[in-house]
Design a protein around this motif. Structure first.
Motif, PDB file in Angstrom:
ATOM      1  N   LEU A   1     -59.057 -63.393 -62.862  1.00 51.35           N
ATOM      2  CA  LEU A   1     -59.143 -61.935 -62.843  1.00 51.35           C
ATOM      3  C   LEU A   1     -60.485 -61.475 -63.392  1.00 51.35           C
ATOM      4  N   ILE A   2     -60.966 -62.149 -64.437  1.00 55.45           N
ATOM      5  CA  ILE A   2     -62.263 -61.750 -64.994  1.00 55.45           C
ATOM      6  C   ILE A   2     -63.374 -61.958 -63.961  1.00 55.45           C
TER       7      ILE A   2
ATOM      8  N   GLY B   1     -65.183 -63.459 -78.226  1.00 52.65           N
ATOM      9  CA  GLY B   1     -63.914 -62.760 -78.044  1.00 52.65           C
ATOM     10  C   GLY B   1     -63.835 -61.409 -78.748  1.00 52.65           C
ATOM     11  N   VAL B   2     -63.062 -60.532 -78.159  1.00 50.86           N
ATOM     12  CA  VAL B   2     -62.857 -59.220 -78.777  1.00 50.86           C
ATOM     13  C   VAL B   2     -61.790 -59.363 -79.855  1.00 50.86           C
ATOM     14  N   ASP B   3     -62.143 -59.004 -81.082  1.00 52.50           N
ATOM     15  CA  ASP B   3     -61.181 -59.069 -82.178  1.00 52.50           C
ATOM     16  C   ASP B   3     -60.306 -57.822 -82.173  1.00 52.50           C
TER      17      ASP B   3
ATOM     18  N   ALA C   1     -57.372 -59.596 -70.848  1.00 51.21           N
ATOM     19  CA  ALA C   1     -57.392 -60.787 -71.700  1.00 51.21           C
ATOM     20  C   ALA C   1     -56.118 -61.621 -71.525  1.00 51.21           C
ATOM     21  N   GLY C   2     -55.585 -61.638 -70.299  1.00 54.88           N
ATOM     22  CA  GLY C   2     -54.378 -62.423 -70.056  1.00 54.88           C
ATOM     23  C   GLY C   2     -53.249 -61.997 -70.973  1.00 54.88           C
ATOM     24  N   HIS C   3     -52.482 -62.968 -71.478  1.00 51.04           N
ATOM     25  CA  HIS C   3     -51.330 -62.625 -72.329  1.00 51.04           C
ATOM     26  C   HIS C   3     -51.763 -61.987 -73.644  1.00 51.04           C
TER      27      HIS C   3
ATOM     28  N   ALA D   1     -50.833 -57.573 -77.013  1.00 48.61           N
ATOM     29  CA  ALA D   1     -50.918 -57.170 -78.425  1.00 48.61           C
ATOM     30  C   ALA D   1     -52.046 -56.156 -78.613  1.00 48.61           C
ATOM     31  N   MET D   2     -53.171 -56.404 -77.904  1.00 53.26           N
ATOM     32  CA  MET D   2     -54.313 -55.485 -78.021  1.00 53.26           C
ATOM     33  C   MET D   2     -53.924 -54.088 -77.563  1.00 53.26           C
ATOM     34  N   ILE D   3     -53.218 -54.046 -76.429  1.00 52.70           N
ATOM     35  CA  ILE D   3     -52.798 -52.749 -75.873  1.00 52.70           C
ATOM     36  C   ILE D   3     -51.786 -52.086 -76.807  1.00 52.70           C
TER      37      ILE D   3
ATOM     38  N   GLY E   1     -50.332 -60.421 -64.214  1.00 54.70           N
ATOM     39  CA  GLY E   1     -50.138 -60.938 -62.849  1.00 54.70           C
ATOM     40  C   GLY E   1     -49.143 -62.095 -62.812  1.00 54.70           C
ATOM     41  N   PHE E   2     -48.685 -62.532 -63.956  1.00 52.77           N
ATOM     42  CA  PHE E   2     -47.672 -63.582 -64.110  1.00 52.77           C
ATOM     43  C   PHE E   2     -47.879 -64.721 -63.101  1.00 52.77           C
ATOM     44  N   LYS E   3     -47.081 -64.813 -62.070  1.00 47.48           N
ATOM     45  CA  LYS E   3     -47.225 -65.977 -61.170  1.00 47.48           C
ATOM     46  C   LYS E   3     -48.022 -65.650 -59.900  1.00 47.48           C
ATOM     47  N   ILE E   4     -48.654 -64.462 -59.852  1.00 44.99           N
ATOM     48  CA  ILE E   4     -49.304 -64.060 -58.601  1.00 44.99           C
ATOM     49  C   ILE E   4     -50.768 -63.643 -58.751  1.00 44.99           C
ATOM     50  N   THR E   5     -51.321 -63.811 -59.950  1.00 50.50           N
ATOM     51  CA  THR E   5     -52.688 -63.292 -60.164  1.00 50.50           C
ATOM     52  C   THR E   5     -53.689 -63.870 -59.174  1.00 50.50           C
ATOM     53  N   LEU E   6     -53.544 -65.154 -58.851  1.00 50.07           N
ATOM     54  CA  LEU E   6     -54.556 -65.770 -57.979  1.00 50.07           C
ATOM     55  C   LEU E   6     -54.597 -65.052 -56.635  1.00 50.07           C
ATOM     56  N   GLY E   7     -53.464 -64.528 -56.213  1.00 46.17           N
ATOM     57  CA  GLY E   7     -53.406 -63.841 -54.930  1.00 46.17           C
ATOM     58  C   GLY E   7     -53.843 -62.383 -54.996  1.00 46.17           C
TER      59      GLY E   7
HETATM   60  C1  LIG Z   1     -49.200 -74.192 -64.156  1.00 43.21           C
HETATM   61  C2  LIG Z   1     -49.541 -72.839 -63.606  1.00 43.21           C
HETATM   62  C3  LIG Z   1     -49.543 -72.654 -62.243  1.00 43.21           C
HETATM   63  C4  LIG Z   1     -49.840 -71.419 -61.700  1.00 43.21           C
HETATM   64  N1  LIG Z   1     -49.849 -71.271 -60.359  1.00 43.21           N
HETATM   65  C5  LIG Z   1     -50.202 -70.080 -59.822  1.00 43.21           C
HETATM   66  C6  LIG Z   1     -50.278 -69.909 -58.416  1.00 43.21           C
HETATM   67  O1  LIG Z   1     -50.053 -70.828 -57.635  1.00 43.21           O
HETATM   68  N2  LIG Z   1     -50.613 -68.687 -57.936  1.00 43.21           N
HETATM   69  C7  LIG Z   1     -50.891 -67.635 -58.753  1.00 43.21           C
HETATM   70  O2  LIG Z   1     -51.180 -66.544 -58.274  1.00 43.21           O
HETATM   71  N3  LIG Z   1     -50.822 -67.773 -60.105  1.00 43.21           N
HETATM   72  C8  LIG Z   1     -50.475 -68.959 -60.642  1.00 43.21           C
HETATM   73  N4  LIG Z   1     -50.407 -69.098 -61.987  1.00 43.21           N
HETATM   74  C9  LIG Z   1     -50.571 -67.923 -62.847  1.00 43.21           C
HETATM   75  C10 LIG Z   1     -52.009 -67.600 -63.071  1.00 43.21           C
HETATM   76  O3  LIG Z   1     -52.700 -68.727 -63.533  1.00 43.21           O
HETATM   77  C11 LIG Z   1     -52.095 -66.499 -64.102  1.00 43.21           C
HETATM   78  O4  LIG Z   1     -51.312 -65.428 -63.657  1.00 43.21           O
HETATM   79  C12 LIG Z   1     -53.548 -66.059 -64.250  1.00 43.21           C
HETATM   80  O5  LIG Z   1     -54.287 -67.058 -64.875  1.00 43.21           O
HETATM   81  C13 LIG Z   1     -53.657 -64.799 -65.055  1.00 43.21           C
HETATM   82  O6  LIG Z   1     -55.006 -64.402 -64.967  1.00 43.21           O
HETATM   83  P1  LIG Z   1     -55.646 -63.459 -66.027  1.00 43.21           P
HETATM   84  O7  LIG Z   1     -57.128 -63.411 -65.745  1.00 43.21           O
HETATM   85  O8  LIG Z   1     -54.873 -62.177 -66.095  1.00 43.21           O
HETATM   86  O9  LIG Z   1     -55.392 -64.174 -67.428  1.00 43.21           O
HETATM   87  P2  LIG Z   1     -55.976 -65.557 -67.957  1.00 43.21           P
HETATM   88  O10 LIG Z   1     -56.167 -66.529 -66.860  1.00 43.21           O
HETATM   89  O11 LIG Z   1     -55.106 -65.933 -69.117  1.00 43.21           O
HETATM   90  O12 LIG Z   1     -57.425 -65.156 -68.491  1.00 43.21           O
HETATM   91  C14 LIG Z   1     -57.577 -64.368 -69.642  1.00 43.21           C
HETATM   92  C15 LIG Z   1     -59.014 -64.469 -70.080  1.00 43.21           C
HETATM   93  O13 LIG Z   1     -59.197 -63.579 -71.186  1.00 43.21           O
HETATM   94  C16 LIG Z   1     -59.902 -64.267 -72.203  1.00 43.21           C
HETATM   95  N5  LIG Z   1     -59.497 -63.674 -73.489  1.00 43.21           N
HETATM   96  C17 LIG Z   1     -58.300 -63.769 -74.109  1.00 43.21           C
HETATM   97  N6  LIG Z   1     -58.318 -63.107 -75.273  1.00 43.21           N
HETATM   98  C18 LIG Z   1     -59.559 -62.554 -75.370  1.00 43.21           C
HETATM   99  C19 LIG Z   1     -60.212 -61.736 -76.356  1.00 43.21           C
HETATM  100  N7  LIG Z   1     -59.579 -61.355 -77.476  1.00 43.21           N
HETATM  101  N8  LIG Z   1     -61.489 -61.389 -76.124  1.00 43.21           N
HETATM  102  C20 LIG Z   1     -62.139 -61.764 -74.994  1.00 43.21           C
HETATM  103  N9  LIG Z   1     -61.594 -62.531 -74.047  1.00 43.21           N
HETATM  104  C21 LIG Z   1     -60.320 -62.912 -74.238  1.00 43.21           C
HETATM  105  C22 LIG Z   1     -59.440 -65.708 -72.072  1.00 43.21           C
HETATM  106  O14 LIG Z   1     -60.369 -66.554 -72.676  1.00 43.21           O
HETATM  107  C23 LIG Z   1     -59.399 -65.862 -70.556  1.00 43.21           C
HETATM  108  O15 LIG Z   1     -60.681 -66.157 -70.052  1.00 43.21           O
HETATM  109  C24 LIG Z   1     -50.149 -70.332 -62.560  1.00 43.21           C
HETATM  110  C25 LIG Z   1     -50.170 -70.523 -63.934  1.00 43.21           C
HETATM  111  C26 LIG Z   1     -49.869 -71.761 -64.462  1.00 43.21           C
HETATM  112  C27 LIG Z   1     -49.913 -71.937 -65.948  1.00 43.21           C
END
Ligand SMILES: Cc1cc2nc3c(=O)[nH]c(=O)nc-3n(C[C@H](O)[C@H](O)[C@H](O)COP(=O)(O)OP(=O)(O)OC[C@H]3O[C@@H](n4cnc5c(N)ncnc54)[C@H](O)[C@@H]3O)c2cc1C
Length: 224
Positions: free
Chosen positions: A1-2, A22-24, A48-50, A54-56, A175-181
């Protein structure tokens, strides 16, 4: 997503991306980085993913968890299989031909875990099921094993939108299980919101407020 966000931002001359540690925390219009450095920004996207939840929560004064991390373990197998085989799915198990003799297998879905990025017997079990389901990979070599944390918002849908009472900050996570799409669309919408555009008709269930409502419902259910 980033990566998708950076691509969407690079296409617009009105915004700049800053690389940093990282953002504290975010205080008013300032992001305080882990190093103590501060970055002042009129508008921000929290992606920041999961860790976003907490930040929000801190920014909108919500103590209930707005989401959680769900661990997933997956593997890559090397096998002498044709590139044009279909994806196979059975009861949560995916076997996905990647081409070039690589087959991805996944994944576990763990709400509780001690080691977020370690792999263990749960992944062995998934690989074992895949070998039975697809005899072509029965003896395939495991070339990689990995684990990651998926961001799951309280209402399960993605969380995209301006924060209630803090509209200069936009959430883009869950995006849970769909972010890549959908990362490219999440990024376009988030950047649009930051630039003052409308949300392009996102479902109400994607809003931070809707997820907050789900968090409240869950807390009430747990209290009985
Ligand atoms: C085994 C597995 C298989 C998967 N298969 C699929 C699939 O087939 N298709 C699909 O669509 N999705 C799949 N997913 C889910 C997908 O990987 C996640 O939904 C996706 O990674 C979420 O993207 P994101 O960028 O929101 O978060 P993340 O990938 O978690 O990225 C968050 C980013 O924020 C950064 N960050 C965190 N905290 C801070 C902070 N305080 N300051 C600055 N930066 C920070 C992290 O370093 C990271 O770079 C799968 C996940 C897993 C674990």
């Amino acid at each position: 997503l980033i990566s998708a966000l950076k691509a969407a931002l690079d296409a617009d001359q009105r915004v700049t991306t800053l690389e940093g540690d990282g953002v504290d925390r975010i205080v008013d219009e300032t992001a305080v980085l882990a190093s103590g450095r501060t970055v002042r920004a009129g508008r921000m996207v929290i992606a920041a993913g999961h860790e976003s939840f907490a930040m929000i929560g801190r920014l909108i004064g919500e103590t209930l968890p707005l989401g959680s991390a769900v661990k997933g373990q997956a593997a890559l197998l090397r096998a002498d299989v044709p590139d044009d085989l279909p994806l196979v799915f059975q009861d949560g198990l995916y076997v996905v031909p990647h081409g070039g003799g690589l087959v991805a297998i996944g994944s576990t879905s763990e709400d509780e875990f001690d080691d977020p990025y370690g792999t263990d017997g749960r992944l062995d079990a998934v690989i074992g099921r895949a070998r039975v389901l697809c005899p072509l990979i029965a003896d395939a070599t495991v070339s990689a094993r990995w684990a990651g944390l998926r961001p799951k918002a309280a209402g399960r849908d993605p969380m995209i939108g301006r924060l209630p009472d803090v509209p200069r900050v936009v959430a883009a996570t869950g995006g849970f299980k769909i972010t890549l799409g959908i990362a490219h669309r999440m990024a376009e919408i988030a950047v649009g919101l930051v630039l003052g555009e409308e949300d392009g008709g996102l479902p109400d269930s994607f809003s931070v407020e809707a997820h907050r409502g789900k968090a409240l419902e869950k807390a009430r259910r747990q209290r009985g």
